[in-house]
Design an enzyme around this catalytic site. Sequence first.
Site, PDB file in Angstrom:
ATOM      1  N   TYR A  29       0.844  -1.182   0.000  1.00 16.50           N
ATOM      2  CA  TYR A  29       0.000   0.000   0.000  1.00 16.50           C
ATOM      3  C   TYR A  29       0.885   1.240   0.000  1.00 16.50           C
ATOM      4  O   TYR A  29       1.265   1.787   1.033  1.00 16.50           O
ATOM      5  CB  TYR A  29      -0.932   0.003   1.217  1.00 16.50           C
ATOM      6  CG  TYR A  29      -1.923  -1.155   1.225  1.00 16.50           C
ATOM      7  CD1 TYR A  29      -2.185  -1.898   0.074  1.00 16.50           C
ATOM      8  CD2 TYR A  29      -2.595  -1.498   2.388  1.00 16.50           C
ATOM      9  CE1 TYR A  29      -3.082  -2.949   0.084  1.00 16.50           C
ATOM     10  CE2 TYR A  29      -3.503  -2.550   2.408  1.00 16.50           C
ATOM     11  CZ  TYR A  29      -3.739  -3.276   1.260  1.00 16.50           C
ATOM     12  OH  TYR A  29      -4.633  -4.315   1.275  1.00 16.50           O
ATOM     13  N   HIS A  56      -0.435 -12.391   0.655  1.00 16.05           N
ATOM     14  CA  HIS A  56      -1.343 -11.432   0.039  1.00 16.05           C
ATOM     15  C   HIS A  56      -2.090 -11.970  -1.182  1.00 16.05           C
ATOM     16  O   HIS A  56      -3.294 -11.770  -1.322  1.00 16.05           O
ATOM     17  CB  HIS A  56      -0.555 -10.167  -0.354  1.00 16.05           C
ATOM     18  CG  HIS A  56      -1.404  -8.943  -0.500  1.00 16.05           C
ATOM     19  ND1 HIS A  56      -0.907  -7.674  -0.367  1.00 16.05           N
ATOM     20  CD2 HIS A  56      -2.725  -8.785  -0.775  1.00 16.05           C
ATOM     21  CE1 HIS A  56      -1.868  -6.790  -0.555  1.00 16.05           C
ATOM     22  NE2 HIS A  56      -2.986  -7.441  -0.815  1.00 16.05           N
ATOM     23  N   PRO A 112     -15.512  -4.149   1.453  1.00 13.11           N
ATOM     24  CA  PRO A 112     -16.874  -4.599   1.758  1.00 13.11           C
ATOM     25  C   PRO A 112     -17.962  -3.633   1.284  1.00 13.11           C
ATOM     26  O   PRO A 112     -19.116  -4.040   1.121  1.00 13.11           O
ATOM     27  CB  PRO A 112     -16.868  -4.713   3.278  1.00 13.11           C
ATOM     28  CG  PRO A 112     -15.826  -3.735   3.728  1.00 13.11           C
ATOM     29  CD  PRO A 112     -14.760  -3.819   2.678  1.00 13.11           C
ATOM     30  N   GLY A 130     -17.652  -1.948  -1.583  1.00 13.47           N
ATOM     31  CA  GLY A 130     -17.569  -1.844  -3.034  1.00 13.47           C
ATOM     32  C   GLY A 130     -16.349  -1.135  -3.575  1.00 13.47           C
ATOM     33  O   GLY A 130     -16.230  -0.943  -4.785  1.00 13.47           O
ATOM     34  N   GLY A 131     -15.435  -0.724  -2.698  1.00 17.96           N
ATOM     35  CA  GLY A 131     -14.215  -0.081  -3.166  1.00 17.96           C
ATOM     36  C   GLY A 131     -14.275   1.426  -3.052  1.00 17.96           C
ATOM     37  O   GLY A 131     -15.341   2.028  -2.853  1.00 17.96           O
ATOM     38  N   ALA A 187     -18.002   3.068  -2.885  1.00 18.04           N
ATOM     39  CA  ALA A 187     -18.579   2.983  -1.540  1.00 18.04           C
ATOM     40  C   ALA A 187     -19.654   4.036  -1.297  1.00 18.04           C
ATOM     41  O   ALA A 187     -20.700   3.744  -0.705  1.00 18.04           O
ATOM     42  CB  ALA A 187     -17.477   3.108  -0.490  1.00 18.04           C
ATOM     43  N   GLY A 188     -19.429   5.250  -1.776  1.00 20.98           N
ATOM     44  CA  GLY A 188     -20.381   6.327  -1.545  1.00 20.98           C
ATOM     45  C   GLY A 188     -21.685   6.153  -2.299  1.00 20.98           C
ATOM     46  O   GLY A 188     -22.699   6.773  -1.956  1.00 20.98           O
TER      47      GLY A 188
END
Length: 286
Positions: free
Chosen positions: A53, A128, A209, A211-212, A216-217
């Site tokens: 990341y 991973h 969880p 949707g990314g 997500a919004g």
Amino acid sequence: MQARSIGDVQVGAIGLGGMPMSIEGRPDEARSVATIQAALDAGVTLIDTADAYHLTATDVGHNETLIARAVAGYGGDTSEVLIATKGGHLRPGDGSWTQNGSPEYLKRACDASLKRLGVEAIGLYQFHRPDPRVPYADSVGAIRDLLEAGKIRQAGISNANPEQIRQANEILGGRLVSVQNQFSPAFRSSEPELELCAELGIAFLPWSPLGGITNAGRLGSRFDVFEQVAQVHGVSPQQVCLAWMLAKAPVVIPIPGSSRPETIRDSVAAADLELSTEEFDRLDAA
């Protein structure tokens, strides 16, 4: 917050995914630190990260370093906080993702993560992503070696199918404690892995969880039933989504990514949201 188990460790039922704070579109460090510390204030005791990341080849492990700094600077008790990291997925710096599941690489990656996190042993270390060039047994064997060497306290895998879950658990001598797979209303193909984890008593950690980052919004507008149930309870559709996941099995511990204090606070509130059987069935059928 209600507690759930990862191996012999109890954590809050909602975790924090650190990826949005370190890849493209990441916020400034002050906001990220505020987000991590807001999660701790809200009772989050599982923070998920990975050495991959980051943005460029010069800031590998950015998220691990960020989380370590934020936790160390927190004014409260952090003795129960489990920082989970991962190795075997790489970002060369051009925005792409690659894999390296060789035992030699995984052991070097773990050593580097130990230094960045500033710990003697990593609480949960996860392979991973499978590397098609390396036998899966060899990669998981390296995780077993790290466990037996005391460099990691618990072992997990990510992006695995049911056969790989069973194989990893066998190689680890029954010590596989977690599986982290993508799972959301838009991505339901990990249902078999979730069901297997519930059968075996292995924690299932859904990544993305909601949707990314980009979706997500819009969860409520993409899935009407989540919006409808949210309106009944006076909460966000994101809360409903996480509550639905928690209700699917006691091994589920969602790790929504966040880069704002207000969004992780909203996510944590899902642990207290009780859905009726009828609501759960409607959501599960969506």
